[in-house]
Design a protein around this motif. Structure first.
Motif, mmCIF file in Angstrom:
data_model
loop_
_atom_site.group_PDB
_atom_site.id
_atom_site.type_symbol
_atom_site.label_atom_id
_atom_site.label_comp_id
_atom_site.label_asym_id
_atom_site.label_seq_id
_atom_site.Cartn_x
_atom_site.Cartn_y
_atom_site.Cartn_z
ATOM 1 N N MET A 121 -11.206 -3.368 -21.273
ATOM 2 C CA MET A 121 -10.838 -2.535 -22.417
ATOM 3 C C MET A 121 -11.940 -1.512 -22.715
ATOM 4 S SD MET A 121 -7.806 -3.305 -23.468
ATOM 5 C CE MET A 121 -7.627 -2.812 -25.188
ATOM 6 N N PRO A 122 -11.561 -0.284 -23.105
ATOM 7 C CA PRO A 122 -12.564 0.770 -23.338
ATOM 8 C C PRO A 122 -13.366 0.552 -24.618
ATOM 9 C CG PRO A 122 -10.384 1.543 -23.965
ATOM 10 C CD PRO A 122 -10.179 0.201 -23.309
ATOM 11 N N PHE A 123 -14.648 0.904 -24.555
ATOM 12 C CA PHE A 123 -15.547 0.825 -25.715
ATOM 13 C C PHE A 123 -15.480 -0.541 -26.391
ATOM 14 C CE2 PHE A 123 -14.297 5.324 -25.294
ATOM 15 C CZ PHE A 123 -15.555 5.884 -25.102
ATOM 16 N N ALA A 191 -6.233 1.838 -16.866
ATOM 17 C CA ALA A 191 -7.082 2.990 -16.543
ATOM 18 C C ALA A 191 -6.344 4.297 -16.796
ATOM 19 C CB ALA A 191 -7.546 2.911 -15.088
ATOM 20 N N ILE A 192 -5.086 4.342 -16.434
ATOM 21 C CA ILE A 192 -4.265 5.535 -16.667
ATOM 22 C C ILE A 192 -4.122 5.800 -18.159
ATOM 23 C CG2 ILE A 192 -1.923 6.472 -16.455
ATOM 24 C CD1 ILE A 192 -1.747 4.963 -13.756
ATOM 25 N N ALA A 193 -3.890 4.737 -18.929
ATOM 26 C CA ALA A 193 -3.700 4.878 -20.374
ATOM 27 C C ALA A 193 -4.958 5.406 -21.056
ATOM 28 C CB ALA A 193 -3.304 3.530 -20.979
ATOM 29 N N PRO A 204 -3.827 8.761 -10.124
ATOM 30 C CA PRO A 204 -4.181 7.665 -9.209
ATOM 31 C C PRO A 204 -4.315 8.202 -7.787
ATOM 32 C CG PRO A 204 -2.380 7.027 -10.655
ATOM 33 C CD PRO A 204 -2.541 8.506 -10.800
ATOM 34 N N MET A 205 -5.350 7.744 -7.096
ATOM 35 C CA MET A 205 -5.610 8.280 -5.754
ATOM 36 C C MET A 205 -6.545 7.335 -5.019
ATOM 37 S SD MET A 205 -7.493 11.921 -4.935
ATOM 38 C CE MET A 205 -6.161 12.875 -5.692
ATOM 39 N N GLU A 206 -6.405 7.255 -3.694
ATOM 40 C CA GLU A 206 -7.320 6.449 -2.897
ATOM 41 C C GLU A 206 -8.737 7.002 -3.042
ATOM 42 O OE1 GLU A 206 -6.884 3.653 -1.134
ATOM 43 O OE2 GLU A 206 -4.822 3.589 -1.887
ATOM 44 N N TYR A 207 -9.707 6.109 -3.127
ATOM 45 C CA TYR A 207 -11.092 6.513 -3.374
ATOM 46 C C TYR A 207 -11.612 7.456 -2.294
ATOM 47 C CZ TYR A 207 -16.014 5.986 -4.693
ATOM 48 O OH TYR A 207 -17.301 6.214 -5.098
ATOM 49 N N GLY A 208 -11.237 7.201 -1.053
ATOM 50 C CA GLY A 208 -11.731 8.021 0.047
ATOM 51 C C GLY A 208 -11.219 9.452 0.038
ATOM 52 N N GLU A 209 -10.208 9.733 -0.759
ATOM 53 C CA GLU A 209 -9.635 11.075 -0.828
ATOM 54 C C GLU A 209 -10.235 11.923 -1.958
ATOM 55 O OE1 GLU A 209 -5.458 10.557 -1.290
ATOM 56 O OE2 GLU A 209 -5.227 9.338 0.513
#
Length: 337
Positions: A121-123, A191-193, A204-209
Motif C-alpha cells: 500500500m502507498p505511503f 500499482a496501476i491504481a 504495464p510493460m515488461e521491464y526489459g522494454e
C-alpha cells in the motif's frame, strides 16, 4: 535362494546409502525434537540476485548465523544468481520441499496470503525507522504467520528500498506534476491504481522494454528503487528522479514447511533468531548500494527532486485506500498505530 535374496537387498541398500551420502549431509533433516548425531545437515537457499547484491549478503549472513547458533549442526548453501530457478518456480519448489529456503519479494506471496499484500500500500509508513520497527517486531511476525497453510514459513523481511518515480519530461515535486505522464508499472491492479490516482497514465510493460520505450517516447518514465534505476541505465533516458517514499515492498526469507516441521522447537527459534539478526547486515548493504547508485546517477546528470508536502501525496492516493483499504483495515491499523 533366500540368502542370495538377502545379500542382494543388503548390497542394494548399501549402494543407495552410498549414493545419498548417508542422508544427513545431503539435506535430510532431523525429526521433530531429534538431536543430530554430530553430522552436518546441509540446506539449500535460492537467491535470484548476484553474489554481491544486498539480499545475497543478507542470505550469507543468515547462513553464517545458523551454522554458528547450531554449533555446526546445520549449514546453508546459498545458490545466488538464479541457479535454482526464477522467483515463481523457486516458491513452488519451496512449497514442495525440493528447495529448503529462498529469498523472494513479498508481492508474489500474496497468492498464498491476501493479508501480506498490505505491505504494497502507498505511503503506509511515516518513515523507514517506523517501518522496520514494525516489520522486525510482533506485528511483522504476525503478518508472516498468515502464510500458515501454504507449506511456506516466513522467517524475516529484507530491505528492497523505497521506490522513486522518474521521467524524461519534467521535475516532479507535487502530485499535480504527475498529471499526464505515461508511467510504466508492473502488471498489478494496485500499482496501476496508485499511478492513476496521481493523475498519470499507468502503462504495464515488461521491464526489459522500458529503456527503449522511454527513449522513443512510448512512455515518459517508470518507477523503481535507486539501484535498479542505475543498473538498468534508465537514468540515461529519464533524468528527472523524485523521492516520495511512496512504497517499498520488502523481500522475505522463506522456508519449506516440510523442512521446518522436522526441526526441533529449539532449532526453530535459532533459525528465526538468525534470520532476524541478519536483517541489520542486509539493510546496511542495501543502504551502501543505494548511496553508491545515487552518486553515480547524479554524476551522470540526473536531477534529484524531493517530494513537497507528503500529506498532499497521501491525499492524492486516497482513492487507492478507498478501493483496497477495507481488505487490509486491521493490518493498516496495526502497522501504523
Amino acid at each position: 535362494m533366500r540368502k542370495l535374496l538377502t545379500l542382494f537387498m543388503v548390497m542394494a541398500l548399501a549402494m543407495v546409502l552410498f549414493a545419498c551420502g548417508g542422508g544427513k549431509d545431503s539435506g535430510e533433516t532431523a525429526k521433530d525434537g531429534e538431536e543430530s548425531s554430530g553430522e552436518t545437515i546441509t540446506l539449500r537457499l535460492a537467491e535470484n540476485q548476484p553474489d554481491d547484491y544486498p539480499t545475497t549478503v543478507g542470505d550469507l549472513e543468515f547462513a553464517r548465523l545458523v551454522e554458528e547458533k547450531t554449533d555446526g549442526r546445520y549449514k546453508i548453501d546459498v545458490y545466488a544468481g538464479g541457479q535454482l530457478g526464477d522467483e515463481k518456480s523457486v516458491i513452488e519448489q519451496v512449497q514442495l520441499g525440493s528447495i529448503d529456503l529462498a529469498r523472494v519479494n513479498v508481492s508474489p506471496m500474496t497468492q498464498f496470503s491476501d493479508e501480506i499484500g498490505v505491505l504494497s500500500m502507498p505511503f503506509l509508513f511515516d518513515d523507514e525507522e517506523k517501518k522496520w520497527e514494525k516489520l522486525n517486531g510482533e506485528v511483522g511476525r504476525e503478518l508472516l504467520d498468515t502464510l500458515d497453510g501454504s507449506n511456506i514459513v516466513g522467517l524475516a523481511y529484507y530491505d528492497s528500498g523505497e521506490r522513486y518515480f522518474y521521467n524524461s519530461v519534467r521535475p516532479v515535486t507535487k502530485p499535480e506534476d504527475m498529471k499526464g505522464l505515461k508511467i510504466r508499472v508492473q502488471q498489478s491492479e494496485l500499482a496501476i491504481a496508485v499511478v492513476e490516482a496521481l493523475g498519470a497514465s499507468a502503462t504495464p510493460m515488461e521491464y526489459g522494454e522500458v529503456y527503449s520505450a522511454i527513449q522513443t517516447g512510448v512512455i515518459d518514465g517508470a518507477e523503481n528503487n535507486m539501484p535498479s534505476y542505475y543498473t538498468s541505465n534508465h537514468y540515461e533516458v529519464a533524468q528527472h528522479l523524485t523521492s516520495t517514499g511512496y512504497t517499498g515492498t520488502p523481500e522475505v526469507v522463506i522456508m519449506s514447511q516440510s523442512v521446518w516441521d522436522k526441526l526441533s522447537d529449539e532449532d526453530k527459534e535459532l533459525f528465526k533468531e538468525a534470520a532476524l539478526e541478519s536483517v541489520e547486515v542486509q539493510r546496511q548493504a542495501w543502504a551502501d548500494l543505494t548511496k553508491e547508485s545515487e552518486e553515480k546517477v547524479l554524476e551522470a546528470g540526473s536531477e534529484f527532486s524531493e517530494a513537497e508536502d507528503i500529506e498532499a501525496w497521501r491525499e492524492a492516493v486516497q482513492p487507492v485506500y478507498d478501493k483496497f483499504g477495507e481488505d487490509y483495515k486491521e493490518w493498516i491499523e496495526k502497522l501504523t498505530e
